[in-house]
Each structure stands twice: as C-alpha cells, then as structure tokens.
Design a protein around this motif. Structure first.
Motif, mmCIF file in Angstrom:
data_model
loop_
_atom_site.group_PDB
_atom_site.id
_atom_site.type_symbol
_atom_site.label_atom_id
_atom_site.label_comp_id
_atom_site.label_asym_id
_atom_site.label_seq_id
_atom_site.Cartn_x
_atom_site.Cartn_y
_atom_site.Cartn_z
ATOM 1 N N LEU A 35 -13.941 -7.649 -24.954
ATOM 2 C CA LEU A 35 -12.807 -7.010 -25.590
ATOM 3 C C LEU A 35 -13.242 -5.595 -26.734
ATOM 4 N N LYS A 36 -14.381 -6.064 -27.109
ATOM 5 C CA LYS A 36 -14.819 -4.858 -28.017
ATOM 6 C C LYS A 36 -14.844 -3.298 -27.247
ATOM 7 N N ASP A 37 -15.375 -3.764 -25.817
ATOM 8 C CA ASP A 37 -15.536 -2.452 -24.957
ATOM 9 C C ASP A 37 -14.204 -2.046 -24.660
ATOM 10 N N LEU A 38 -13.106 -2.967 -24.509
ATOM 11 C CA LEU A 38 -11.730 -2.355 -24.634
ATOM 12 C C LEU A 38 -11.033 -1.677 -25.536
ATOM 13 N N ILE A 39 -11.561 -2.283 -26.634
ATOM 14 C CA ILE A 39 -11.199 -1.630 -28.118
ATOM 15 C C ILE A 39 -11.805 0.054 -28.088
ATOM 16 N N GLY A 40 -13.149 -0.200 -27.754
ATOM 17 C CA GLY A 40 -13.766 1.224 -27.763
ATOM 18 C C GLY A 40 -13.423 2.105 -27.000
ATOM 19 N N ARG A 41 -13.082 1.937 -25.653
ATOM 20 C CA ARG A 41 -12.564 2.760 -24.806
ATOM 21 C C ARG A 41 -11.030 3.383 -25.239
ATOM 22 N N ARG A 42 -10.239 2.357 -26.002
ATOM 23 C CA ARG A 42 -8.931 2.826 -26.424
ATOM 24 C C ARG A 42 -9.254 3.919 -27.635
ATOM 25 N N LEU A 43 -10.268 3.814 -28.370
ATOM 26 C CA LEU A 43 -10.506 4.609 -29.601
ATOM 27 C C LEU A 43 -10.874 6.001 -29.141
ATOM 28 N N VAL A 44 -11.681 6.045 -28.095
ATOM 29 C CA VAL A 44 -11.979 7.239 -27.687
ATOM 30 C C VAL A 44 -11.239 7.801 -26.930
ATOM 31 N N LYS A 45 -10.561 7.504 -26.113
ATOM 32 C CA LYS A 45 -9.096 7.845 -25.488
ATOM 33 C C LYS A 45 -8.022 8.594 -26.406
ATOM 34 N N ASP A 46 -7.732 7.530 -27.388
ATOM 35 C CA ASP A 46 -6.474 8.092 -28.426
ATOM 36 C C ASP A 46 -6.890 8.046 -29.707
ATOM 37 N N GLY A 47 -8.146 8.006 -30.016
ATOM 38 C CA GLY A 47 -8.498 8.104 -31.805
ATOM 39 C C GLY A 47 -8.268 9.287 -32.313
ATOM 40 N N ASP A 48 -8.223 10.387 -31.520
ATOM 41 C CA ASP A 48 -7.925 11.591 -32.237
ATOM 42 C C ASP A 48 -6.540 12.122 -32.082
ATOM 43 N N SER A 49 -5.613 11.052 -32.095
ATOM 44 C CA SER A 49 -4.258 11.311 -32.241
ATOM 45 C C SER A 49 -3.826 12.177 -33.414
ATOM 46 N N PRO A 50 -2.882 13.214 -33.507
ATOM 47 C CA PRO A 50 -2.695 13.822 -34.498
ATOM 48 C C PRO A 50 -1.875 12.932 -35.738
ATOM 49 N N ASP A 51 -1.207 11.966 -35.089
ATOM 50 C CA ASP A 51 -0.595 11.112 -36.029
ATOM 51 C C ASP A 51 -1.507 10.091 -36.736
ATOM 52 N N GLY A 52 -2.826 10.336 -36.499
ATOM 53 C CA GLY A 52 -3.820 9.466 -37.363
ATOM 54 C C GLY A 52 -4.172 7.885 -36.669
ATOM 55 N N ILE A 53 -4.908 7.274 -37.434
ATOM 56 C CA ILE A 53 -5.270 6.024 -36.788
ATOM 57 C C ILE A 53 -4.224 5.010 -36.655
ATOM 58 N N LEU A 54 -2.990 4.986 -37.349
ATOM 59 C CA LEU A 54 -1.835 4.153 -37.444
ATOM 60 C C LEU A 54 -1.389 4.273 -36.182
ATOM 61 N N ALA A 55 -1.351 5.553 -35.384
ATOM 62 C CA ALA A 55 -0.773 5.734 -34.054
ATOM 63 C C ALA A 55 -1.511 4.630 -32.923
ATOM 64 N N LEU A 56 -2.842 4.500 -33.129
ATOM 65 C CA LEU A 56 -3.093 3.458 -32.301
ATOM 66 C C LEU A 56 -2.667 2.208 -32.158
ATOM 67 N N ALA A 57 -1.994 1.614 -33.271
ATOM 68 C CA ALA A 57 -1.462 0.179 -33.245
ATOM 69 C C ALA A 57 0.025 0.439 -33.346
ATOM 70 N N ALA A 58 0.584 1.583 -32.716
ATOM 71 C CA ALA A 58 2.093 1.838 -32.874
ATOM 72 C C ALA A 58 2.693 1.219 -31.576
#
Length: 387
Positions: free
Chosen positions: A364-387
């Motif tokens: 699961l940490k790997d799943l989370i990490g892949r998502r962070l790398v993919k979408d972690g630079d969203s212009p909407d910031g970190i909150l966009a990851l859990a939107a």
C-alpha cells in the motif's frame, strides 16, 4: 467533514456495544484456542448485524461502508476473534456474491448469511502467492456447462465453518492478471477438503483448503471478465473494514487503560497522578483520533466502493496506531497487561494482524507513493490528492 451520527446509527451502535461490553468481553478468553465464536455470531445475527452488507431485498440491512466500519469498530473493542468472524460476513466475499452472482444464488445464499446459517470464506492467498495475484496457480477449466476447479489456497479464515467458499482462480489457464476470475464452491462439494490448520497469535485459526477436480455448474463462475480489476475494486472495501477493526482494538485498549490508571494505586495514590502515565494516555488518544479521521474520510468516499488512495492511507495508519496503542496499554497495566486474563493482552495480539491482511503495508505504501509521484505536483496543492 461532518461524521455526525444520526439517531438510527446511535441506536444501532448502542445495541452492538451492549452485546460486546456485556458478553463478548467476558467470553474473549475462551476463543484464544482457535474456537469459533458461535455464541457471539448468533447474538449478532439476532439483532441483524450479520446482514449489514447484504442488500435489503435479500433480508439484509444494506448498510454503507461507513456504518459497517462503525459496527466492526465496536465489536473489536472487546474481541478480536469475533470481529474477524463478522468481517467474513461483511467483507469482500459478501459483496462479490451480492454484486456478481446470479439472482438464484443470491436468493439462496444471502438470506442465510443474515441469519448466521451460512458462513463465508474468501480464498485468495496461495502457498507461493499472496499479494502477487498474477502468479495464482489455482485454475478453473470451463467444459461446456460445467467447471473443473483445481488448486490450493492457504491462510484461509473460517474454512471449517464455511458454507460457501468465494475462490479467486485462474480461468482456463490464461496467464497473468487478465486470467483471474472467481467461482463459488459450496461446502460438501466432492474434491473440496480443509487439509491444514495454523493457530495464530490473535487466537483464531487459519486453514489450508484444497480443490481436487471440484466439479461445479457453470453458474458458479461469478466473475470471468476483468476479474483482477473487479477484485481490487471490491477489495477497497476490505481496506476500510480491516482498519476499522484496528481502530476498535486501539480504542478498547485505551478504554481499559483509563479505567486501570484510576483504580491502580502506587506510592499512596492512583497511578493517574503520574505525569508519565498521563503523557502516555495523551499520545494514545492523539493517535486514535488522527487515525479515526482518516478512516472515516475513506469510508465516506465509498460510492459504492471506497477511494483506493484514501483507503490505503487510512489502513496503514490505523494498523500501525493499533500496534502502538495496544503495546502502550500493556505498559500502562504493568505485569498484569502481559497476562491472557487482561483484555489489553488479547487486543495486542489481534493488532499485529492488521498490517498483514487486506493488503500488506509495503504494497500500500508503494501504491500511495506512485500516486504522489503522479499527481503530487497538482496546481491545487496537496488537498487535490484526496479530493
């Protein structure tokens, strides 16, 4: 987010709490030897709890993931073994049947799940493959209107008690993830055998199950296309229910610690007068409340299945919090906490399971990490990851 409990939810949880605190807590010691908690299961069936994941048309409550998690959390405060037994009726196996099985099978199986007459067992792990679903060797061959199932599953909960086995299997030997499907096998089917028992740290028994030329009707093939995707989608629910048990274990240990520090005296006063003890309680409470917020948020994302990113974050957090809090509860209790007779010892045993089942922490940490790398630079910031 507003997790306000309406009156219906409060009444439901109160009914479960009365049973758990009044009966399950005192019975918990007797289940450490691997005995199945039939008495507790029957009483939960009587108040309708076993049908919480079953649609109303089949006699169940049809509750959302959030409500189901609340109930498991309450049961786990007093008995890990019972919580795990109930997870079998509320988890992925029930949802596979209610979503993918033919109507005739749903009508025959699901009402019995509600009454406790039919215990379900999901068969996924194999001796050489757990998380690595693509390497499953269990195989089902389709022969006209019949199926032939062969293979071995291991570390299976509730196998001796199960009336129906929900078996994830390869179909016609097709390799890789694309070849994964699911069949239902009823107890008593020729070639089905429970061949091994593993007693666990938490008290429950796990088992090995063999399928040797099990002949099944074609309608028992409930998932054939996109089986791997459907498995993972349904399994996101498990990644909210597993941590709800972890959260309950932590809460139960915390509750017991509060009672103990008020009753136990040292150097002429209650040990609650010790700043060191109060700091332990503060850290335990902080951990629990942080985990609760993440879990409830993940549960609220279900439509009908929870968001995989949020449920992965919640699961890891609740699993690890349960280990920390139950361990600290033993420390608070001193030598008594190390004995089976004290509830905190049993809760600690159960807490160790969480990081292993329903998706290992590392996966699961790997799943989370892949998502962070993919979408972690969203212009909407970190909150966009859990939107």
């Amino acid at each position: 987010m507003d997790f306000h409990l309406n009156e219906q939810r409060k009444l439901m949880i109160a009914s479960v709490r009365d049973l758990a605190q009044g009966k399950f807590k005192t019975r918990g010691l007797q289940y450490l030897d691997g005995s199945f908690p039939w008495d507790n299961i029957r009483e939960l069936a009587h108040i309708g709890v076993l049908g919480m994941a079953v649609p109303e048309e089949y006699g169940g409550l049809g509750l959302p993931v959030f409500d189901t998690a609340l109930i498991l959390e309450e049961i786990a405060k007093t008995c890990y073994v019972t919580a795990m037994a109930v997870l079998g009726e509320a988890g992925v196996q029930t949802r596979v049947i209610s979503t993918y099985a033919p109507k005739e099978m749903r009508e025959r199986i699901l009402p019995k799940v509600c009454t406790g007459e039919c215990i379900l067992a999901v068969c996924m792990t194999e001796p050489h493959a757990g998380t690595d679903v693509a390497n499953y060797r269990t195989n089902t061959v389709v022969k006209g209107d019949r199926l032939a199932l062969n293979g071995t599953k291991t570390l299976i909960s509730r196998a001796p008690e199960a009336g129906v086995f929900v078996v994830f299997t390869r179909i016609n030997g097709q390799p890789g993830r694309e070849g994964i499907g699911c069949v239902l096998v009823e107890a008593g089917t020729p070639g089905l055998a429970v061949t091994g028992t593993y007693h666990t740290l938490g008290g429950e028994n796990l088992h090995e199950v063999q399928f040797n030329d099990c002949e099944l009707p074609l309608e028992n093939l409930v998932i054939r296309e996109d089986g791997f995707k459907k498995l993972l989608t349904a399994f996101n629910t498990q990644r909210c229910l597993n941590p709800s048990i972890s959260l309950g274990l932590a809460e139960g240990a915390f509750d017991e610690s509060i009672k103990y520090v008020k009753e136990r005296s040292i150097f002429g006063g209650p040990i609650s007068d010790s700043q060191g003890i109060r700091w332990k309680l503060a850290d335990m409470y902080r951990d629990i409340e942080g985990a609760r917020g993440l879990l409830y948020k993940a549960c609220a994302s279900a439509n009908p299945f929870p968001d995989p990113f949020q449920s992965a974050v919640a699961k890891i957090t609740c699993n690890e919090v349960a280990i920390r809090v139950t361990s600290e509860a033993i420390q608070v209790h001193g030598g008594y906490g190390f004995t089976d007779e004290y509830l905190v010892s049993r809760l600690f045993r159960g807490a160790r399971y969480g990081t292993l089942g329903g998706g290992a922490t590392e996966t699961l940490k790997d799943l989370i990490g892949r998502r962070l790398v993919k979408d972690g630079d969203s212009p909407d910031g970190i909150l966009a990851l859990a939107a």
